[in-house]
Design an enzyme around this catalytic site. Sequence first.
Site, PDB file in Angstrom:
ATOM      1  N   TYR A 104      57.062  60.814 160.402  1.00  0.00           N
ATOM      2  CA  TYR A 104      57.478  59.971 161.526  1.00  0.00           C
ATOM      3  C   TYR A 104      57.709  58.535 161.056  1.00  0.00           C
ATOM      4  O   TYR A 104      56.803  57.905 160.503  1.00  0.00           O
ATOM      5  CB  TYR A 104      56.392  60.039 162.601  1.00  0.00           C
ATOM      6  CG  TYR A 104      56.523  59.075 163.760  1.00  0.00           C
ATOM      7  CD1 TYR A 104      57.715  58.957 164.473  1.00  0.00           C
ATOM      8  CD2 TYR A 104      55.438  58.299 164.146  1.00  0.00           C
ATOM      9  CE1 TYR A 104      57.812  58.074 165.543  1.00  0.00           C
ATOM     10  CE2 TYR A 104      55.526  57.423 165.217  1.00  0.00           C
ATOM     11  CZ  TYR A 104      56.715  57.311 165.905  1.00  0.00           C
ATOM     12  OH  TYR A 104      56.810  56.438 166.962  1.00  0.00           O
ATOM     13  N   ASP A 189      47.816  64.472 164.125  1.00  0.00           N
ATOM     14  CA  ASP A 189      48.554  64.007 165.290  1.00  0.00           C
ATOM     15  C   ASP A 189      49.178  65.229 165.957  1.00  0.00           C
ATOM     16  O   ASP A 189      50.115  65.824 165.425  1.00  0.00           O
ATOM     17  CB  ASP A 189      49.630  63.014 164.828  1.00  0.00           C
ATOM     18  CG  ASP A 189      50.363  62.351 165.977  1.00  0.00           C
ATOM     19  OD1 ASP A 189      50.448  62.956 167.054  1.00  0.00           O
ATOM     20  OD2 ASP A 189      50.864  61.225 165.784  1.00  0.00           O
ATOM     21  N   ILE A 191      50.633  65.423 169.074  1.00  0.00           N
ATOM     22  CA  ILE A 191      51.286  65.026 170.332  1.00  0.00           C
ATOM     23  C   ILE A 191      52.413  65.968 170.746  1.00  0.00           C
ATOM     24  O   ILE A 191      52.891  65.884 171.879  1.00  0.00           O
ATOM     25  CB  ILE A 191      51.806  63.577 170.278  1.00  0.00           C
ATOM     26  CG1 ILE A 191      52.971  63.417 169.317  1.00  0.00           C
ATOM     27  CG2 ILE A 191      50.697  62.616 169.932  1.00  0.00           C
ATOM     28  CD1 ILE A 191      53.644  62.062 169.431  1.00  0.00           C
ATOM     29  N   LYS A 227      55.132  63.306 174.840  1.00  0.00           N
ATOM     30  CA  LYS A 227      56.067  64.354 174.443  1.00  0.00           C
ATOM     31  C   LYS A 227      55.887  65.630 175.261  1.00  0.00           C
ATOM     32  O   LYS A 227      56.856  66.185 175.769  1.00  0.00           O
ATOM     33  CB  LYS A 227      55.910  64.668 172.954  1.00  0.00           C
ATOM     34  CG  LYS A 227      55.873  63.443 172.053  1.00  0.00           C
ATOM     35  CD  LYS A 227      57.113  62.568 172.183  1.00  0.00           C
ATOM     36  CE  LYS A 227      57.040  61.376 171.236  1.00  0.00           C
ATOM     37  NZ  LYS A 227      58.222  60.490 171.344  1.00  0.00           N
TER      38      LYS A 227
END
Length: 369
Positions: A104, A189, A191, A227
Amino acid sequence: QMGLAENQLCLDLIKEWIKENPKASVCTPEGVHQFSDIANFQDYHGLKEFRQAIAHFMGKARGGRVTFDPERIVMSGGATGANETIMFCLADPGDVFLVPSPYYAAFDRDLRWRTGVEIVPVHCSSSNNFKLTVEAVEWAYKKAVESNKNVKGLLFTNPSNPLGTILDKDTLKNLVRFVTKKNIHLVVDEIYAATVFAGENLVSVAEVVKDSEVNADLIHIVYSLSKDMGLPGFRVGIVYSYNDSVVSCARKMSSFGLVSSQTQFMLASMLSDDSFVGNFLMESSKRLGIRHGVFTLGLKKAGINCLISTAGLFVWMDLRHLLRVRNSFESEIELWHIIIDKVKLNVSPGSSFQCTEPGWFRVCFANMD
């Protein structure tokens, strides 16, 4: 705008729920009688009902195979704030976190800018479809140590942003064993946990912690509603740690990035509605799968392939055959400018994700009609 990972495919379901539940907001005639209570100072730990609801939703979003303790839920201003908070808790300036690439693009901001933490990429390649391996992590760890870097942990997204792939359980277990052996932290992570639309179910690191003999004090999860529910503007980020000291530290820091009590109040009601949540998660997965299929089929008809993916709001598109000079990042940026200036589409070049192979682009498909 195909460079923005927004999920707008199920906002109609949320709008309908809001219409049917006017009492859930303190800014409606039906809910205004609770306005004074919510508008006043609240516990910095978050509304009890909200922490319970978000913990329950996190479990549902992972197929109900794990449960989360509301007392370990720490709020933050989106996943951006959550990632920075966990870095402040775990590392000192100059310490290193290993991060698999491509990763990311904003991790360079979230993890580094104010914390002073350094990122050492764990390079993955198209030769094995960019699959993360323990061997690659071990190599990056070894090189960092040889360079006198103090490696504090490993961080990755699962499902992957920008790849849209998910880690299999064996790989996840081996990575947990690796960090346990090296006594370094693991931050996952998650998400995009509820954006899986095909293939096998996501295996959360919470499942591995439950099933394996690991040092749970080293395991931490970052989550958000940006998200999975398409609510990035609500700025709901979560740090979830199995380490009591980290929970305590993160909670002290959370006053710098709280979620508004008005938002907490409404979401507590929405996320506690099991019928709505179940239907939302099912419909979201279905719509993402349809959109992904339509989009990748259209690209294929145009002679463009994508990495096979089963989750996320984007595809990892292969335009290597369109580069003017093969294996040239200059050609990648040249092609990117053509796509923006001539085609009038904004996509994201692979180099912005620290990809080591020119010609890959992330294209988002869930933020438009």
